[in-house]
Motif scaffolding. Sequence first.
Motif, short mmCIF file in Angstrom:
data_model
loop_
_atom_site.label_atom_id
_atom_site.label_comp_id
_atom_site.label_asym_id
_atom_site.label_seq_id
_atom_site.Cartn_x
_atom_site.Cartn_y
_atom_site.Cartn_z
N HIS A 2 0.84 -1.19 0.00
CA HIS A 2 0.00 0.00 0.00
C HIS A 2 0.88 1.24 0.00
N GLU A 3 0.66 2.09 -0.97
CA GLU A 3 1.47 3.31 -1.10
C GLU A 3 0.83 4.41 -0.27
N SER A 4 1.61 5.01 0.61
CA SER A 4 1.06 6.05 1.48
C SER A 4 1.09 7.40 0.77
N ALA A 5 0.11 8.22 1.06
CA ALA A 5 0.02 9.55 0.47
C ALA A 5 1.02 10.46 1.17
N PRO A 6 1.63 11.37 0.41
CA PRO A 6 2.57 12.29 1.05
C PRO A 6 1.85 13.21 2.03
N SER A 7 2.49 13.41 3.18
CA SER A 7 1.85 14.24 4.20
C SER A 7 2.43 15.64 4.26
N ASP A 8 3.52 15.87 3.54
CA ASP A 8 4.12 17.19 3.53
C ASP A 8 3.21 18.15 2.75
N PRO A 9 2.75 19.23 3.37
CA PRO A 9 1.83 20.14 2.67
C PRO A 9 2.42 20.74 1.39
N GLU A 10 3.72 20.99 1.38
CA GLU A 10 4.35 21.55 0.19
C GLU A 10 4.31 20.57 -0.97
N THR A 11 4.55 19.31 -0.70
CA THR A 11 4.51 18.28 -1.74
C THR A 11 3.09 18.09 -2.26
N VAL A 12 2.14 18.06 -1.35
CA VAL A 12 0.74 17.90 -1.76
C VAL A 12 0.30 19.08 -2.62
N LEU A 13 0.67 20.29 -2.21
CA LEU A 13 0.30 21.48 -2.96
C LEU A 13 0.96 21.50 -4.34
#
Length: 78
Positions: A2-13
Amino acid sequence: MHESAPSDPETVLRQWRESVLNGLLTFVALASLPALVMAVVNALESDRMGPLIYVLILCEAALIGLAVGRRLPSSLIA
């Protein structure tokens, strides 16, 4: 796995911005294509839009190139 979603706001943005820009470029390129086709048809029927039609074709080609080029892997671009 299972691949986890990135939690860093900068990466998500950054990922969100890239997906929105890719979608917008694709939409604009596809939406402007019928207008370009009609301009070419009108230019062929009446010989009044000489050099302007080439500018429109060049702009459309650049727009399509941007829309397609952003989806290419970086190994193919370089």
